[in-house]
Each structure stands twice: as C-alpha cells, then as structure tokens.
Design a protein around this motif. Structure first.
Motif, PDB file in Angstrom:
ATOM      1  N   LEU A   1      -7.709 -41.482 -52.952  1.00 38.93           N
ATOM      2  CA  LEU A   1      -7.106 -40.642 -53.986  1.00 38.93           C
ATOM      3  C   LEU A   1      -7.026 -39.186 -53.551  1.00 38.93           C
TER       4      LEU A   1
ATOM      5  N   SER B   1      -3.982 -43.783 -60.073  1.00 38.37           N
ATOM      6  CA  SER B   1      -5.223 -44.562 -60.140  1.00 38.37           C
ATOM      7  C   SER B   1      -5.338 -45.426 -58.894  1.00 38.37           C
ATOM      8  N   LEU B   2      -6.554 -45.777 -58.569  1.00 38.53           N
ATOM      9  CA  LEU B   2      -6.845 -46.581 -57.381  1.00 38.53           C
ATOM     10  C   LEU B   2      -7.042 -48.038 -57.788  1.00 38.53           C
TER      11      LEU B   2
ATOM     12  N   VAL C   1      -2.704 -47.163 -53.992  1.00 37.82           N
ATOM     13  CA  VAL C   1      -2.341 -46.135 -54.959  1.00 37.82           C
ATOM     14  C   VAL C   1      -0.818 -46.116 -55.044  1.00 37.82           C
TER      15      VAL C   1
END
Length: 391
Positions: free
Chosen positions: A216, A290-291, A252
């Motif tokens: 991220l 978001s991952l 991602v």
C-alpha cells in the motif's frame, strides 16, 4: 516494436535498384511495372494497332513510383519509351502522333520519379521515427525475462498506433527484497502525454517497489507523485500486485479491470472488496485503496490486462470474451497461452486493435514451487541483512 509483433518475410530485391523487406506479394509488385510494359508491347505487336496501346505504356513508370527508387522509375520509363518508339516506327505511326505519345510518357516518368523520391524520403523519416519509438519502448517497457523469482512470466503488448509502437498502457515486474512485485495500468488519453505519464508511473513504481515493505505504501508513493504532476482530468487505472512468499498474493486495485486467477483450469475474476478510484484522483474522492490477500499455490496463474483487451469489438460489436478464452487456451507455458490469446484477439477485431492492449501472465510452477519459495524467502532476508543465500 511491440512484444507481440511478428518477424516474417525477408530481404527481396525490387527491380532494379532497391531492396524492400517484403513477402512474395510485394516482390511481385516490384516487377509488375516491367510486366505491364511487356504486356502492352505484346498487345501492340499482336493487334497491329500500336497507336491504340502506346498510351498505356505510361502505367509502367507510374506503378514503379510506388515500389522502386527514382533510378528504377527512370529505367522503367526509358524501357517503355524505347519499346514504344520501336513499336510505333514498326507500325507506321505518324511522327507527330508518336512524338506526342512519347513526350507524355517522358513527362509521366519524370513526375513518377519525383513521387518516388518523395516516397523514399518519407520512408526514411518513418524508419527513423520507428527506431526512436523502439528505443523509447525498450527504455519505458523493459523486456520481461521468462523467469522472475519463482514465476514463469510472459508479456504481450500491442499499441493501437502500430507505427508509434508505444502507447498509454504500462506494465512492469521487478524482484525486490519483499518479493516479486508487478504493475499493469492504463493511462487516460493517448499520444505523447499518455506516454509521459506512463513513464512517470513506472519510474516511481520501480523505486517504491524496492524501497517500501508495504504494498500500500508503494501505491501511496505513486499517488503522491501523480498528484504533483498530473492535471485535474488525468488519471491512471492500475493493479499493483506482490508475492511476499508463503503462497500468498497481494493485490491493490485502483479502478482497473479485475485480475484473473487461473486455478485447476477454472478462471476467477478478483473483484476488489473495497473499490478504489484510479491513481491521481484520491484528492477528489478521499477514498483509499485496500489490500486484498489471495491464496496463490503451486500451479496457480495470475493474468493482468488492460481494457484494450476486454473492450475489443468484432464486426458485430461484440466484446472479446477474455475469461472464456483464457479457460480455453490456458497451458503450463505462459508464453504459449498469451500467444494464443493475442492471435485470437487480433482475429476477433479483424487484424487491427483500436486501443492499446497489454497482457501479463505469471505462473508458479508446481514442480519447483517449494524450492523457489525457500530461495525467495532466503533472498529477501539476505537482501535485508546484506548476507548470502544458502540452500
């Protein structure tokens, strides 16, 4: 250059002073001017009405202008003039009429020679532009080796502008102390601005992927760089993925087409659990990427692509069914899989894409998966500690 482009044909001589890289059809076109002159003379001899056919001799040098260099055009024109004069004298064509026909033939030959010179000059300029584009693509979209870390890898890229060779789609795959990391993206817009943005994204990604432990944070670095350098209407859709080891793939997705996971001959689309905006638009939406963590075992494959693939239409305006075709062509060799997909994609659109298209496929071989994971993990620790990798 495109990594998907074909190398075929050979160096064939064109009559009489030029060489072009062609196949049999183009080689025939290069000798067609002489054939036309020969046919016209033959018709004049057989019919006995030379004056009826002599004006058609001008077709020889006119056609030669499209295939030969200026000297070749002049040779075809000279041949036509000599044969025309002999044929006219043989059939008793009045001198005044014969002179008019031959003068017109000379004028057509000179004009065709000038057109040939201009064509040759444009071809040289185009060749120079293409060589620069080729060098730019190698610098921007670096060739990906067949094996990176524990993965087999294949890439196919086709620019919609075949002469430019490069476009707004981007991809990169790099080994890092934190595992293999990759990106596939699509820049809004076309032309040089899109290429410049793609270069910016790839440069930041290659640096951040090696420096940042968290995927991220890699995305965050790209976002901040784009926020400083892009206009308010510009953005980049992208998928950034990483394999930190232990059978896990991190993904991602920033407003891009969902990656496809191929597992046991089944194709699954990895839809984002929390959709995020494209890179460059975070300041306007306030949403953050978001991952996602996916299991990625031996034999699994991950396909990343751009919308130039899924939005390609045939004559019936039907989209290319990527998921269905991946299931049909998947194999244990990523290069073979992508070759089949690329060929079918071109057939689907009738041979020419209307948007840039990129495909990146990686596979974790089952036979060497355990050893590869051990080497990858030890390599990461060694890079962090500055030590050696031991088996």
């Amino acid at each position: 250059m495109s990594q998907a482009r074909d190398h075929e044909g050979g160096w064939w001589p064109t009559w009489p002073f030029t060489k072009t890289r062609t196949g049999a059809a183009a080689h025939f076109a290069s000798v067609a001017p002489v054939l036309i002159v020969s046919v016209v003379v033959l018709l004049g001899l057989v019919s006995g009405a030379a004056m009826t056919w002599l004006p058609l001799l001008a077709a020889g040098p006119a056609l030669a202008a499209t295939t030969s260099r200026p000297r070749g055009v002049l040779c075809v024109g000279f041949l036509a003039a000599v044969l025309g004069a002999v044929l006219g004298v043989r059939d008793g064509v009045p001198g005044r009429e014969l002179a008019i026909v031959l003068s017109a033939l000379v004028a057509v030959t000179l004009a065709s020679g000038l057109a040939s010179a201009l064509r040759v000059r444009r071809e040289r300029v185009l060749a120079a532009v293409r060589s620069v584009a080729e060098a730019a693509q190698h610098a921007l979209l670096k060739p990906v080796p067949a094996t990176v870390g524990p993965f087999q890898v294949a890439v196919r890229y086709s620019a919609a502008d075949a002469e430019a060779r490069i476009g707004g789609d981007l991809y990169a795959l790099v080994p890092t102390p934190y595992g293999v990391r990759l990106i596939v993206g699509d820049v809004r817009g076309k032309g040089l601005p899109a290429v410049g943005t793609a270069a910016l994204v790839l440069g930041v990604f290659r640096e951040a992927a090696y420096d940042e432990p968290d995927l991220l944070d890699v995305v965050g670095r790209i976002e901040r760089s784009l926020a400083r350098n892009l206009g308010s209407d510009d953005f980049v859709t992208a998928v950034v993925a990483g394999y930190p080891g232990a059978g896990v793939m991190e993904v991602v997705n920033c407003g891009h087409a969902p990656p496809l996971v191929v597992r046991d001959s089944h194709v699954l689309a990895v839809e984002p659990t929390h959709p995020a905006p494209p890179l460059g638009l975070h300041a306007f939406t306030g949403e953050t990427p978001s991952l996602q963590t996916l299991p990625f075992a031996d034999g699994d494959q991950l396909l990343l692509y751009t919308d130039g693939v899924t939005e390609a239409r045939n004559r019936d305006r039907e989209f290319y069914p990527l998921v269905e075709r991946v299931a049909r062509h998947v194999s244990d060799e990523p290069s073979r899989t992508l070759a089949a997909l690329h060929d079918e994609l071109l057939a689907h659109v009738g041979g020419r894409l209307h948007d840039d298209a990129a495909l990146l496929l990686l596979r974790k071989p089952a036979a060497v998966g355990g050893l590869a994971d051990r080497l990858l993990t030890q390599s990461q620790h060694a890079d962090a500690a500055g030590g050696e990798v031991r088996l």
